[in-house]
Design a protein around this motif. Structure first.
Motif, mmCIF file in Angstrom:
data_model
loop_
_atom_site.group_PDB
_atom_site.id
_atom_site.type_symbol
_atom_site.label_atom_id
_atom_site.label_comp_id
_atom_site.label_asym_id
_atom_site.label_seq_id
_atom_site.Cartn_x
_atom_site.Cartn_y
_atom_site.Cartn_z
ATOM 1 N N VAL A 148 0.414 -0.826 -0.330
ATOM 2 C CA VAL A 148 -0.254 0.252 -0.607
ATOM 3 C C VAL A 148 0.628 1.293 0.165
ATOM 4 N N LEU A 149 2.014 1.249 1.090
ATOM 5 C CA LEU A 149 2.805 1.984 0.872
ATOM 6 C C LEU A 149 4.216 1.958 1.311
ATOM 7 N N ALA A 150 4.896 3.080 0.687
ATOM 8 C CA ALA A 150 6.430 2.422 0.982
ATOM 9 C C ALA A 150 6.840 3.934 1.793
ATOM 10 N N GLY A 151 8.729 3.581 1.800
ATOM 11 C CA GLY A 151 9.678 4.905 2.148
ATOM 12 C C GLY A 151 9.009 5.271 3.743
ATOM 13 N N ASP A 152 9.596 6.831 4.088
ATOM 14 C CA ASP A 152 8.380 6.947 5.442
ATOM 15 C C ASP A 152 7.602 6.462 5.723
ATOM 16 N N TYR A 153 6.317 6.803 4.657
ATOM 17 C CA TYR A 153 4.489 6.773 5.234
ATOM 18 C C TYR A 153 4.309 5.099 5.714
ATOM 19 N N ARG A 154 5.121 4.868 5.337
ATOM 20 C CA ARG A 154 4.862 3.159 5.629
ATOM 21 C C ARG A 154 5.322 2.500 6.982
ATOM 22 N N MET A 155 6.610 3.192 7.489
ATOM 23 C CA MET A 155 7.170 2.937 8.778
ATOM 24 C C MET A 155 6.336 3.360 9.644
ATOM 25 N N LEU A 156 5.552 5.683 9.455
ATOM 26 C CA LEU A 156 5.070 5.908 10.461
ATOM 27 C C LEU A 156 4.385 5.029 10.663
ATOM 28 N N LEU A 157 2.849 4.070 9.347
ATOM 29 C CA LEU A 157 2.155 3.158 9.725
ATOM 30 C C LEU A 157 2.239 2.286 9.925
ATOM 31 N N SER A 158 3.441 1.310 9.875
ATOM 32 C CA SER A 158 4.060 0.122 10.464
ATOM 33 C C SER A 158 3.486 0.635 11.916
ATOM 34 N N VAL A 159 4.948 0.962 12.396
ATOM 35 C CA VAL A 159 4.832 1.822 13.749
ATOM 36 C C VAL A 159 3.574 1.882 14.892
ATOM 37 N N ALA A 160 2.935 2.874 13.999
ATOM 38 C CA ALA A 160 1.676 3.136 14.790
ATOM 39 C C ALA A 160 0.658 1.750 15.093
ATOM 40 N N ILE A 161 0.470 0.806 14.276
ATOM 41 C CA ILE A 161 -0.318 -0.036 14.436
ATOM 42 C C ILE A 161 0.564 -0.761 15.215
ATOM 43 N N GLY A 162 1.687 -1.379 14.919
ATOM 44 C CA GLY A 162 2.860 -1.837 16.446
ATOM 45 C C GLY A 162 2.552 -1.626 17.854
ATOM 46 N N VAL A 163 2.113 0.229 17.880
ATOM 47 C CA VAL A 163 2.216 1.239 19.495
ATOM 48 C C VAL A 163 0.760 -0.196 19.932
ATOM 49 N N LEU A 164 -0.010 0.546 18.455
ATOM 50 C CA LEU A 164 -1.530 0.009 19.122
ATOM 51 C C LEU A 164 -1.104 -1.676 19.478
ATOM 52 N N PHE A 165 -0.947 -2.403 18.391
ATOM 53 C CA PHE A 165 -1.140 -3.933 19.346
ATOM 54 C C PHE A 165 -0.282 -4.633 20.372
ATOM 55 N N PHE A 166 0.522 -3.714 20.760
ATOM 56 C CA PHE A 166 1.619 -3.310 22.045
ATOM 57 C C PHE A 166 1.396 -3.365 23.376
ATOM 58 N N TRP A 167 0.159 -2.473 23.075
ATOM 59 C CA TRP A 167 -0.743 -1.264 23.963
ATOM 60 C C TRP A 167 -2.094 -2.261 24.389
ATOM 61 N N TRP A 168 -2.777 -3.378 23.247
ATOM 62 C CA TRP A 168 -3.767 -4.134 23.795
ATOM 63 C C TRP A 168 -3.205 -4.764 24.576
ATOM 64 N N SER A 169 -2.047 -5.617 23.838
ATOM 65 C CA SER A 169 -1.722 -7.029 23.908
ATOM 66 C C SER A 169 -1.662 -7.139 25.366
ATOM 67 N N PRO A 170 -1.346 -6.376 26.527
ATOM 68 C CA PRO A 170 -1.149 -6.209 27.812
ATOM 69 C C PRO A 170 -2.158 -6.409 28.662
ATOM 70 N N HIS A 171 -2.760 -5.388 27.999
ATOM 71 C CA HIS A 171 -4.038 -4.954 28.398
ATOM 72 C C HIS A 171 -5.002 -6.115 28.815
ATOM 73 N N PHE A 172 -5.425 -6.550 27.504
ATOM 74 C CA PHE A 172 -5.576 -7.971 27.179
ATOM 75 C C PHE A 172 -5.567 -8.953 28.207
ATOM 76 N N LEU A 173 -3.973 -9.869 27.604
ATOM 77 C CA LEU A 173 -4.182 -10.737 28.408
ATOM 78 C C LEU A 173 -3.628 -10.489 30.284
ATOM 79 N N LEU A 174 -3.295 -9.703 30.386
ATOM 80 C CA LEU A 174 -3.646 -9.419 31.626
ATOM 81 C C LEU A 174 -5.287 -9.314 32.318
#
Length: 271
Positions: A148-174
Motif C-alpha cells: 500500500v505504502l512505501a518509504g517513510d509513510y509505510r514506516m510511520l503506519l507500521s509503527v502506529a499499528i505496532g504501538v496499538l498492538f503492544f498497547w492492547w496486548s498486555p491490557h488484554f492478556l492481563l
C-alpha cells in the motif's frame, strides 16, 4: 538522626529488574517457542492466504529488513506455501494452534511478572487464543502495508499499528488489571526497540545470512533467524519492563494496586 536513602539510577533499576525477571532467559525461551511452535503455525496461515500467497519467508524478510541475496537464501529455507497447504491436514492445523498457545502463555506470564501480578486461572486460556489470532492478523497486516505504502509513510503506519498492538496486548492478556495509560509507555518503548533491531538486522544479519548459508547450509540461516528472534523477545519483554519502570519513577503507579517488591536480602554481618 534519620538516614536518607537515595533511589538507584534508571540504568541500575532496569538492570536489577531485568535480572529479577530473568530477561535474557525469557528472551531465549521466546525465540525457541517462536521457532518451534509459532513458525509452523505462521507457515500454515500463510499457505491459506487466498490473495497473495506471500508465505512465511516474506514475513521474516520484512521483519529483518533483508534484501537481495540474503532474502533469496531465507526464502529457500522454508517450504513454499502451496506445498504446505496441500500436505497439512485439519488435525495438524489444530495441533499447531494448540502448540501456539504455549507461546501465548509464555508472553502472558512475562507480562504478569513485569507488573507483579498473580498468574491467571486456567480458564483464561480463551484470552491466549484470541491474542494468538490477533498476532496472526497483526503480522499479516504489517506485511501487507508494503503493498500500500512505501518509504517513510509505510514506516510511520507500521509503527502506529505496532504501538496499538503492544498497547492492547498486555491490557488484554492481563485481564484489564492494569490501566491502559500505564501500558502506553511500554508499547512505545517496544516499538522503538523493534525499529532499532530492524536497523541492526539490516547492518549485521543481511550479510551474515549469506555467509552462514555458504558455510553451514540451511542450518546456518536458521541460526541467524533464531538470533534475531532472541532480539525480538528481549525487546518485547524489555520494552514492557521499561514502561513499568517509567511509570514507577514518575509516580503513576501510585494509583495502581501492586504488591510490594520483595526486598533483597541484606549482607550478613561478620562478628
Amino acid at each position: 538522626m534519620t538516614r536518607r536513602t537515595t533511589r538507584p539510577s534508571w540504568a541500575v533499576e532496569l538492570y536489577r529488574r531485568g535480572r529479577r525477571l530473568e530477561l535474557m532467559h525469557r528472551a531465549l525461551g521466546f525465540a525457541t517457542l517462536a521457532l518451534v511452535t509459532l513458525a509452523p503455525l505462521l507457515i500454515v496461515v500463510a499457505a491459506a492466504d487466498p490473495l497473495h500467497h506471500s508465505g512465511f519467508a516474506l514475513w521474516l524478510v520484512d521483519g529483518m529488513d533483508l534484501s537481495g541475496r540474503s532474502a533469496d537464501v531465507l526464502s529457500q529455507v522454508f517450504s513454499q506455501p502451496r506445498r504446505v497447504a496441500g500436505t497439512t491436514s485439519m488435525w495438524g492445523a489444530v495441533l499447531l494452534a494448540v502448540f501456539g498457545l504455549s507461546f501465548a502463555a509464555s508472553v502472558q506470564n512475562a507480562y504478569e511478572r513485569v507488573w507483579r501480578l498473580p498468574s491467571g486461572p486456567w480458564h483464561r486460556i480463551w484470552r491466549q487464543t484470541v491474542w494468538l489470532a490477533a498476532l496472526m492478523v497483526y503480522l499479516y497486516v504489517q506485511v501487507q502495508t508494503r503493498t500500500v505504502l512505501a518509504g517513510d509513510y509505510r514506516m510511520l503506519l507500521s509503527v502506529a499499528i505496532g504501538v496499538l498492538f503492544f498497547w492492547w496486548s498486555p491490557h488484554f492478556l492481563l485481564g484489564h488489571q492494569v490501566r491502559r495509560r500505564l501500558l502506553l509507555p511500554g508499547a512505545v518503548a517496544t516499538m522503538v526497540g523493534l525499529v532499532g533491531l530492524r536497523a541492526f538486522s539490516y547492518l549485521v544479519f543481511t550479510p551474515l545470512i549469506v555467509t552462514n548459508a555458504v558455510s553451514y547450509g540451511p542450518i546456518g540461516t536458521i541460526l541467524v533467524v533464531e538470533s534475531w528472534l532472541i532480539g525480538v523477545g528481549f525487546v518485547v519483554y524489555g520494552g514492557a519492563l521499561v514502561g513499568h519502570v517509567f511509570c514507577d519513577r514518575t509516580g503513576h503507579l501510585l494509583e495502581h494496586e501492586e504488591p510490594p517488591e520483595e526486598p533483597e536480602e541484606p549482607p550478613k554481618r561478620r562478628d
